[in-house]
Design an enzyme around this catalytic site. Structure first.
Site, PDB file in Angstrom:
ATOM      1  N   HIS C 136       0.992  -1.574   0.512  1.00 28.61           N
ATOM      2  CA  HIS C 136      -0.362  -0.255   0.354  1.00 28.61           C
ATOM      3  C   HIS C 136       1.043   1.370   0.059  1.00 28.61           C
ATOM      4  O   HIS C 136       2.169   1.074   0.345  1.00 28.61           O
ATOM      5  CB  HIS C 136      -1.168   0.075   1.522  1.00 28.61           C
ATOM      6  N   ASP C 213       3.127  -4.549   8.791  1.00 25.91           N
ATOM      7  CA  ASP C 213       1.751  -3.864   8.081  1.00 25.91           C
ATOM      8  C   ASP C 213       0.509  -4.804   7.995  1.00 25.91           C
ATOM      9  O   ASP C 213       0.067  -5.560   7.072  1.00 25.91           O
ATOM     10  CB  ASP C 213       1.754  -3.185   6.346  1.00 25.91           C
ATOM     11  N   GLN C 216      -4.212  -5.449   6.853  1.00 26.14           N
ATOM     12  CA  GLN C 216      -5.236  -6.308   6.827  1.00 26.14           C
ATOM     13  C   GLN C 216      -5.064  -7.412   7.485  1.00 26.14           C
ATOM     14  O   GLN C 216      -5.945  -8.203   6.570  1.00 26.14           O
ATOM     15  CB  GLN C 216      -5.057  -6.217   4.527  1.00 26.14           C
ATOM     16  N   LYS C 239     -10.699  -0.920  10.357  1.00 30.32           N
ATOM     17  CA  LYS C 239     -10.270  -1.455   9.509  1.00 30.32           C
ATOM     18  C   LYS C 239     -11.188  -3.060  10.486  1.00 30.32           C
ATOM     19  O   LYS C 239     -11.599  -4.001   9.592  1.00 30.32           O
ATOM     20  CB  LYS C 239      -9.390  -2.090   8.338  1.00 30.32           C
ATOM     21  N   CYS C 379      -5.328   2.317  -3.957  1.00 34.18           N
ATOM     22  CA  CYS C 379      -3.267   3.253  -2.750  1.00 34.18           C
ATOM     23  C   CYS C 379      -2.577   2.104  -3.159  1.00 34.18           C
ATOM     24  O   CYS C 379      -1.810   1.531  -2.718  1.00 34.18           O
ATOM     25  CB  CYS C 379      -3.204   2.987  -1.662  1.00 34.18           C
TER      26      CYS C 379
HETATM   27  C1  LIG Z   1      -2.608  -2.734   3.250  1.00 34.16           C
HETATM   28  C2  LIG Z   1      -2.977  -1.700   4.046  1.00 34.16           C
HETATM   29  N1  LIG Z   1      -1.204  -0.795   4.488  1.00 34.16           N
HETATM   30  C3  LIG Z   1      -1.730   0.316   5.436  1.00 34.16           C
HETATM   31  C4  LIG Z   1      -3.477   0.465   4.416  1.00 34.16           C
HETATM   32  C5  LIG Z   1      -3.477   2.479   5.166  1.00 34.16           C
HETATM   33  O1  LIG Z   1      -4.354   2.450   6.082  1.00 34.16           O
HETATM   34  P1  LIG Z   1      -4.598   3.821   7.070  1.00 34.16           P
HETATM   35  O2  LIG Z   1      -5.472   3.990   5.670  1.00 34.16           O
HETATM   36  O3  LIG Z   1      -5.800   3.135   8.022  1.00 34.16           O
HETATM   37  O4  LIG Z   1      -3.132   4.123   7.834  1.00 34.16           O
HETATM   38  C6  LIG Z   1      -4.709  -0.112   4.205  1.00 34.16           C
HETATM   39  C7  LIG Z   1      -5.746   0.786   4.558  1.00 34.16           C
HETATM   40  O5  LIG Z   1      -6.023   0.722   3.085  1.00 34.16           O
HETATM   41  C8  LIG Z   1      -4.335  -1.054   4.024  1.00 34.16           C
HETATM   42  O6  LIG Z   1      -4.775  -1.865   3.190  1.00 34.16           O
END
Ligand SMILES: Cc1ncc(COP(=O)(O)O)c(C=O)c1O
Ligand SMILES: Cc1ncc(COP(=O)(O)O)c(C=O)c1O
Lengths: 423, 155, 423, 155
Positions: C136, C213, C216, C239, C379
């Site tokens: 992401h 990270d 998910q 999430k 993203c």
């Molecule tokens: C794999 C992953 N990393 C990071 C993020 C970023 O999360 P946040 O927007 O809550 O900071 C997301 C959310 O879309 C994600 O799916």
């Protein structure tokens, strides 16, 4: 983005304290001793009216989705609500354009954002940042960290014994080398209202920017950024009826445009490749990751609530309570009030000591009577040092407080004195 | 008044007595070890000086400022420690901490006054105040002395 | 601070999908067309159960106050609730100590915190940070910014055509110069589950730290940080049934202790003078300013909700739905599914295209049938580039989704194909 | 079906027709000015090439990829612009933007097909798609050409 002109008008309501208090069910709470809550810790955080709590629930139950231009109904609705809240906040502080409103977590993050995204980009060793001795730690520590990392000079406008700033000294402390004056509009430890016009005039004369820490002014008095003529304004939702977790940085659009991002991640980019990324326009550039949509929407509701009361009326009410409290507490034997004894020059914050009783004990005894005050250094250790006390007791007021509650505080203090055998 | 019970639970008369007339405060002794303690968010400060001779606490003094609980508890601590071996004193520190955790006064010798602090256990925010003097004693007796803080960063 | 051992046990409930759905009233909503909501955008954000919403309201209505060791009843209660939530989160991910839990806004802030407070302190030019091509943006951009500022090298583990990582390449990309491997546990764009054990073994062999990270993974499968043997874990409350505005960084205690603060301000200090400041211990050191107490407490309730279901059951349910969806969508003429066609190796995320119809149009037509999916680059622009598509359509599942909802998606796609005249 | 009305409001037949058979797409012309437009979050891309002779748009071509709305709108834009003066074309851009803002189709010459896009105004997320080709035309006609984006950072 909802334009400010498209926002529905907010109908003005009369300042009816009984009605206002009904909007805050927590005020009917009892503490362990069975005493009714008298909440006088508003400078730390305010209570939240049912209207704001209902907005949070309504958002999550009816419209909840992530935003960011998705095509489905919930996301379109959530995006609209989020952007509408941005416009409400813009209108509330007189901003020219909703894009000047950056949603952060709190005042602290807003100031750190400027320290990173503006100061680390534009300041060189030897450049000066000026703050004051009465700042909250949030407006001291980020600049100390910047100083230690980048070799800028950090200077303080000193406090006079009455808790006001030494404005003469300010004239010579702010120099041609000053790039930023970062100053509170109102001290959370003493209630001192800072004459921003004097400071801003001097800063502008030397070409420095002005950041106002509005954590204690935006919730409590009319604030118009264009009339103030400053460059940044930082404040927190939780001190103005909104939930925790949402704060604001306002900045002039060209200034925000000129800055680098603070955090990197989703939604603050225009394009990302493995080699390089380009940034989105403001405000998205400064809102990396999923924003706090729910609490931003609730901040919009809080701003509507305050607008309906009228910020001039909020200030009038608090001035009255403060005036009454200054006189009432001065009558309690052994009490010394810190700061200017003039409700016109201070907000609804009263720091005091009771001879022979440590603030912690004052707070403890008052708590058994339901009276909630704060004791400690109030995140303003330089003020404590200047007053030469380890800590103070602090009562702070908001829209729902009454003179009867001030009486409860005063008679509580009399009981404290009796209990600890203060003569 | 309804609240009086609660209040007197915390501020037993014997505590206020120690607060108003602290024992071994600023006593003129020749310390062999010392430590400073602080409770930053409250502003409480305590310094403990100990004259340890052949493993026995011959003399002890505390100084500092703070709320009634922190000062009374430090005063009681000095009365308890005086004349005991370091090992016994550390055992007392242990027993005190246990009392703060459980809210039950231990049935051990020398804890008569100290047991009056048992009510503090019900006030999470005050446990740090009450513990300050004791932790500082333990620090003084530990090799090297030094500084302790009852602020564990956990808010 | 509440110790993990002192937390009340959470009673396990049977996985009853009808009961679960009743906890989410938004699932009964209709969209403008009158169609019932079929919410398949869970990778963007989940919905919130009534238990979590009730917890928010209860907190603000009964216990609201700022925290930080104040002496009055509300503040003592709020502090206890906040620290209890920290312990609940610690227990949920198998952390050894609640102090290892730092509350942030979201995954993005958690990763930026490490990039500032750890990487900017310890990394030198030439040191390497390794991420992957399927990250992401939140796990790419902070490292690009660090690279451009500090001259470190940023390397990517490439993606294979099936959406999995090239693990052979990983062995040579992670070298003795690698100081950090920052890697997703599950791709939000493709659903790929990354074999963290393989990556971690290689990282540990060269002495590099591992940041996972978990945006998910933590919401969707059992995660135990001690079993994983990694050093940092970042995830977002929104999430996983909690409100927006609250996220987590977990880190090993000695590592967190060794780091500098990220932001400066109230509550992260031990002492402040005009000359210098000293830092509080973790976790306070990293939680500058008033934290999002209300949403942290609600995250505690969300974690309890998931614990009652059992994360193994959550994963089992999602695996079943995903397996069904992979087969059902493959039957729709014109649909191509990206990523591994095996529900054991992917989470409940399915990215696909429909021949001849732009994803935006797919999403729009589905929305009129109440089916909420996301379309765009999710993203993860490097993934789009690798797949050579401008965007994809993505359906993502959570605890409340049913096979009937997958059928609604599939028949919706058939309608899309018909509408746009796809043969 | 209940939803059909809404859907057909957005996707009028004439729009789908322009999407399936775009006019002036990849036309072989000799441009005097050009511009690129992008809608980053959607992935829409449009390039507009214009042959401007004595202030008149003699020929125009668009290329790119994106959703039906963005591509159909660009196609209609080229039909509208062709043969008009630059000033007239910019007037059309203005009218188009106004239609997106108000949700009311203007009663002006040459907008017959274009008026079918009026339903887009109800779909906030799609307005950017529909506007892309028009904004890019305006950019091409503005001095220097260049790149526009319909992503104003406002989410
Ligand atoms: C794999 C992953 N990393 C990071 C993020 C970023 O999360 P946040 O927007 O809550 O900071 C997301 C959310 O879309 C994600 O799916
Ligand atoms: C004057 C002032 N500045 C800054 C702050 C910090 O606000 P927050 O903790 O919401 O970041 C406060 C709140 O205590 C304050 O009163």
């Amino acid at each position: 983005m909802t334009s400010i002109a498209d926002l529905p008008a907010v109908e003005r309501l009369p300042y009816d304290i009984a009605r206002i208090r009904r909007d805050f069910p927590i005020l009917k709470r009892e503490v362990a001793s069975g005493a009714h809550l008298v909440y006088l810790d508003n400078a730390a955080t305010s209570q939240r009216p049912v209207q704001v709590l209902a907005e949070i629930t309504r958002f999550y139950r009816d419209h909840n989705a992530n935003i960011h231009r998705a095509v489905h109904t919930l996301s379109v609705e959530a995006t609209e609500l989020y952007e509408q809240a941005r416009s409400k906040v813009a209108r509330f502080i007189g901003a020219a354009d909703p894009r000047e409103i950056i949603f952060t977590r709190n005042t602290t993050e807003s100031i750190n954002l400027v320290a990173h995204a503006w100061a680390r980009k534009f300041l060189k060793p030897g450049d000066e940042v000026v703050v004051s001795e009465i700042e909250h730690h949030s407006n001291i520590v980020p600049w100390q960290m910047l100083r230690d990392e980048r070799g800028i000079t950090l200077k303080y406008i000193p406090m006079l014994p009455d808790g006001t700033l030494d404005l003469d000294a300010a004239q010579s402390i702010i120099t041609e080398r000053t790039r930023l004056v970062s100053i509170t509009a109102m001290s959370n430890a003493l209630g001192t209202i800072v004459p921003l016009d004097v400071i801003t005039a001097r800063a502008k004369a030397v070409g420095a920017l002005v950041l106002v820490d509005g954590a204690q002014s935006v919730p409590h008095m009319p604030v118009d950024v264009q009339a103030l003529g400053v460059d940044f304004l930082a404040f927190s939702g939780h001190k103005m009826l909104a939930p925790f977790g949402i704060g604001v940085l306002w900045g002039r659009l060209p200034l925000l445009d000129s800055m680098d991002p603070f955090m990197g991640g989703g939604d603050m980019i225009s394009t990302v490749s493995m080699e390089r990324s380009t940034w989105a326009d403001v405000p998205a550039k400064f809102e990396a990751g999923t924003p706090n949509v729910g609490d931003a929407v609730a901040l919009g509701a809080a701003v509507d609530y305050l607008t309906a009361l009228g910020m001039d009326e909020v200030r009038r009410h608090e001035r009255e309570i403060t005036d009454y409290a200054l006189r009432r507490l001065a009558d309690v034997p052994g009490v010394t009030i810190f700061g200017v004894p003039d409700a016109d020059r201070r907000g609804g914050v009263i720091s005091f000591e009771l001879e022979g009783v440590h603030p912690h004990d004052i707070g403890q005894v008052l708590d058994t009577r339901g009276v909630a005050i704060r004791t400690g250094h109030h995140c303003a250790q330089p003020v404590m040092l200047a007053l030469n006390v380890p800590a103070t007791a602090r009562a702070s007021f908001y829209i729902y407080n009454t003179t009867a509650e001030v009486d409860a505080l005063a008679s509580g203090l009399e009981e404290v004195a009796r209990f600890f055998g203060v003569k | 008044m309804a609240e009086s019970g609660l209040l007197e639970d915390l501020y037993r008369e014997i505590i206020l007595d120690h607060y108003r007339q602290p024992r071994n405060r600023n006593a003129a002794i020749e310390p062999t070890c010392s430590a400073d303690g602080a409770n930053p968010l409250c502003g409480d400060q305590v310094r403990v000086d100990v004259a340890l001779v052949d493993g026995v606490i011959e003399a002890i003094s505390f100084s500092g400022q703070g709320c009634s609980i922190s000062q009374a508890s430090a005063s009681m601590m000095t009365e308890y420690a005086k004349g005991r071996t370091a090992a016994e004193a550390l055992h007392g520190v242990e027993a005190f901490q246990q009392m703060m955790l459980t809210g039950v006064a231990p049935d051990i010798e020398g804890f008569d006054d100290i047991a009056s602090l048992v009510g503090v256990a019900k006030f999470a925010a005050r446990v740090k105040c009450a513990s300050l003097g004791w932790k500082t004693l333990a620090q003084a007796l530990a090799e090297g002395g030094g500084t302790v803080t009852t602020d564990d960063g956990s808010r």
